[in-house]
Write a protein that holds these residues in place. Structure first.
Motif, PDB file in Angstrom:
ATOM      1  N   ALA A 171      -2.807   4.822  -1.088  1.00 42.65           N
ATOM      2  CA  ALA A 171      -2.544   3.669  -2.086  1.00 42.65           C
ATOM      3  C   ALA A 171      -3.828   3.438  -3.094  1.00 42.65           C
ATOM      4  O   ALA A 171      -4.856   3.336  -3.045  1.00 42.65           O
ATOM      5  CB  ALA A 171      -2.602   2.805  -0.762  1.00 42.65           C
ATOM      6  N   LYS A 196      -4.812   0.288  -5.563  1.00 39.91           N
ATOM      7  CA  LYS A 196      -4.759  -1.114  -5.691  1.00 39.91           C
ATOM      8  C   LYS A 196      -4.917  -1.211  -7.305  1.00 39.91           C
ATOM      9  O   LYS A 196      -3.667  -2.099  -8.374  1.00 39.91           O
ATOM     10  CB  LYS A 196      -5.863  -2.142  -6.125  1.00 39.91           C
ATOM     11  N   GLN A 231       0.542  -1.084  -0.090  1.00 38.49           N
ATOM     12  CA  GLN A 231      -0.153   0.427   0.288  1.00 38.49           C
ATOM     13  C   GLN A 231       1.058   1.795   0.414  1.00 38.49           C
ATOM     14  O   GLN A 231       0.506   2.032  -0.977  1.00 38.49           O
ATOM     15  CB  GLN A 231      -0.814  -0.161   1.340  1.00 38.49           C
ATOM     16  N   LEU A 241      -1.657   5.766   3.546  1.00 38.97           N
ATOM     17  CA  LEU A 241      -2.518   4.676   2.941  1.00 38.97           C
ATOM     18  C   LEU A 241      -3.447   4.972   2.546  1.00 38.97           C
ATOM     19  O   LEU A 241      -3.930   4.194   1.638  1.00 38.97           O
ATOM     20  CB  LEU A 241      -2.988   3.554   4.141  1.00 38.97           C
TER      21      LEU A 241
END
Length: 593
Positions: A154, A156, A45, A151
């Motif tokens: 982050a 994906k 992350q 985070l």
């Protein structure tokens, strides 16, 4: 799986020894555990967050914090995007921060605590490239960006990009730049590649006879390559890593965690020994007699010699009656202690080995990632007073002047932005010059005799190695720190910092007044006490090595005071300058030699 980059070690652990407590730290009175999968997930992350921030391969990111899981989360995330970590000691000055941050051109900085953060704000005040927006903290600090905010950035969808970047990273790529404190001059940025550290982990691992069922307590600074490479070895072996809260809670944390291994520098072991001696002074006369009987037996211990049935029976009894309490204080399960960074007094090593607490001395330097030699937990394959055997994949030879020279995959890429100093550090045929003087014992065990630059010559032409003398002085219950002087003088002398607690207790026992250290060191009785302690050391020395005069100092040397490096080595030049008046007084009167 093939391990060729440092971050591969984490995937290796996940495949072979997935842990529930890969990392652990204490928060609000309880231990918080991070599993191997937590470790991987958080670093992924963070890595994608770095990509979102525009961090590219080769960018520098600084970490300034005491040991904690977040240190590793950031470190491994940096690696995965091909960036380069620049770890720093929390204890250095704002000016040092400024120099390293500017020299390394760091794009982001992670600070552990409020104190560090405030120091950082001073360091970047006039920085042309760093602002408060580039700073993140591990602790929750008002008006500062917490690391967990990253985070939220982050993504994906960037995981595929991350995999491509990871696949592009080669073993010879730059992994980290570690700025060595040094005893003089500006810090040098040691460039270490993934190959440097991974080769060191694999080669030194043979001496680490522990498994995934074991635990380690970590408290030496992660910014030092010694603890960092050992941490990599722990990850490789699946050993759980528990972080001590701070240096003051090590004793308590040892009992809580009950580790099987930990690393230490000699000064820590000296302090443990000093505390044990101080406590022994408070025992009843009978208990004291038992204690010193056991201590005398341990001092005779030798890994290479069987002293016979009677000695072995006595030592076994001493271990059951006295030394078992030492082991309990370390948690009760310590298999051995890995010791490095400076020379350990052989007497101290014998005592701990005799107490069934093997001390494995190793030798290395930042420039060698760091391990060059390592001691063995197998006593038949280890000689006390040496730093063990050369590890696999490393070559060592002794130059004509006694300097230790090294070659191997663990040897640094060079000093960052400093080709001149890099060239000076290598011989013409490519051997790294360590600056240490050494010799072989039985042809295969290396013994360090001193630092090349620290050996000095008296006006009588005699060469003196100060470090062994200083180590013997520090074995005294009443001596906290010591520095031997005498270059170009007629005789050696010593600057001594008393161990205040022990001296205060002695003064009270003798019925002497004790207001503070400054007052106490002027007492004639105290001067006589220290003369007797020095006389004990002088008995072991050649005539030209004997300490002829000494001065007691009222203030302990520290990193903040500029007398010690962050690894607690003496900054001899700084100390000599600071106490020039005392030194001049020592040599103002001629003393018979």
């Amino acid at each position: 799986m093939q391990i060729s980059r440092v971050f591969d070690l984490l995937e290796y652990q996940a495949q072979n020894f997935p842990k529930k407590d890969a990392l652990a730290c204490k928060e609000y009175g309880g231990w918080v555990h991070y599993s191997t999968q937590d470790f991987i997930s958080i670093t992924n992350q963070l890595a994608t967050a770095f990509l979102e921030l525009g961090i590219q391969k080769g960018d520098k990111i600084a970490i300034i914090s005491n040991n904690r899981p977040e240190w590793n989360f950031v470190d491994f995330a940096i690696q995965k995007v091909g960036a380069v970590s620049v770890p720093m000691y929390p204890t250095i000055t704002a000016e040092d921060y400024r120099y390293i941050l500017e020299h390394s051109e760091a794009k982001l900085v992670f600070a552990g605590s409020g104190d560090i953060y405030e120091k950082l704000l001073k360091a970047i005040k006039e920085s042309p490239f760093l602002t408060q927006e580039n700073l993140y903290t591990f602790e929750q600090i008002p008006n500062a960006q917490h690391w967990r905010n990253l985070l939220k950035k982050a993504n994906k969808e960037r995981l595929k990009d991350l995999e491509q970047i990871k696949n592009s990273i080669q073993p010879q790529d730059l992994f980290t730049i570690i700025y060595t404190s040094g005893t003089t001059g500006k810090p040098k940025g040691v460039m270490l590649s993934h190959k440097n550290v991974v080769s060191n982990v694999k080669s030194a691992i043979s001496s680490l006879v522990l498994t995934h069922e074991h635990k380690a307590l970590s408290f030496l600074p992660l910014c030092h390559i010694f603890e960092r490479t050992v941490t990599c070895a722990y990850i490789y072996k699946g050993i759980s890593i528990y972080y001590a809260e701070n240096l003051d809670t090590i004793g308590e944390n040892l009992k809580e965690v009950q580790p099987h291994v930990f690393t230490a520098v000699p000064r820590i072991l000296e302090k443990v020994y000093e505390k044990i001696l101080a406590k022994a002074k408070t025992l009843s006369p009978i208990a004291q007699k038992l204690f010193f009987w056991a201590l005398d037996l341990a001092e005779q211990y030798d890994t290479q010699e069987n002293k016979g049935l009677f000695y072995n029976l006595q030592l076994s009894l001493a271990n059951n009656l006295v030394f078992d309490k030492w082991r309990e204080a370390l948690g009760g399960y310590v298999k051995y202690v890995i010791c490095g960074s400076a020379a350990l007094n052989p007497k101290l090593a014998r005592i701990f080995w005799g107490a069934c607490i093997p001390i494995l001395e190793g030798y290395g330097m930042t420039e060698t990632s760091p391990v060059i030699t390592a001691g063995s937990p197998n006593k038949e394959d280890y000689i006390i007073g040496t730093v063990g055997k050369v590890i696999e994949g490393v070559q060592v030879k002794i130059a004509e002047d006694g300097e230790i020279l090294v070659k191997g995959d663990n040897v640094m890429m060079g000093y960052y932005k400093d080709s001149e100093r890099t060239a000076e550090t290598f011989t013409e045929d490519g051997w790294l010059k360590t600056g240490d003087i050494g010799e072989w014992v039985q042809g295969k065990y290396l013994k360090i005799t001193d630092r090349k630059k620290e050996i000095f010559k008296t006006s009588g032409g005699k060469y003196i190695a100060p470090q062994p003398i200083e180590n013997n002085l520090k074995l005294s219950l009443y001596i906290e720190q010591a520095m031997v002087i005498g270059e170009n003088q007629k005789f050696p002398a010593a600057l001594i910092v008393p161990f205040e607690e022990a001296l205060k207790n002695w003064c009270l026992e003798q019925g002497l007044p004790y207001e503070n250290l400054t007052q106490a060191i002027d007492l004639a009785e105290v001067q006589m006490l220290y003369q007797k302690e020095i006389d004990k050391v002088n008995e072991q020395l050649a005539q030209y090595e004997k300490i002829k005069k000494f001065v007691l100092l009222p203030t302990a040397w520290s990193i903040e005071g500029g007398e010690l490096t962050p690894t607690l080595k003496l900054k001899r030049k700084n100390i000599s300058q600071k106490y020039e008046a005392y030194i001049n007084e020592i040599y103002a009167e001629q003393v018979a030699v």
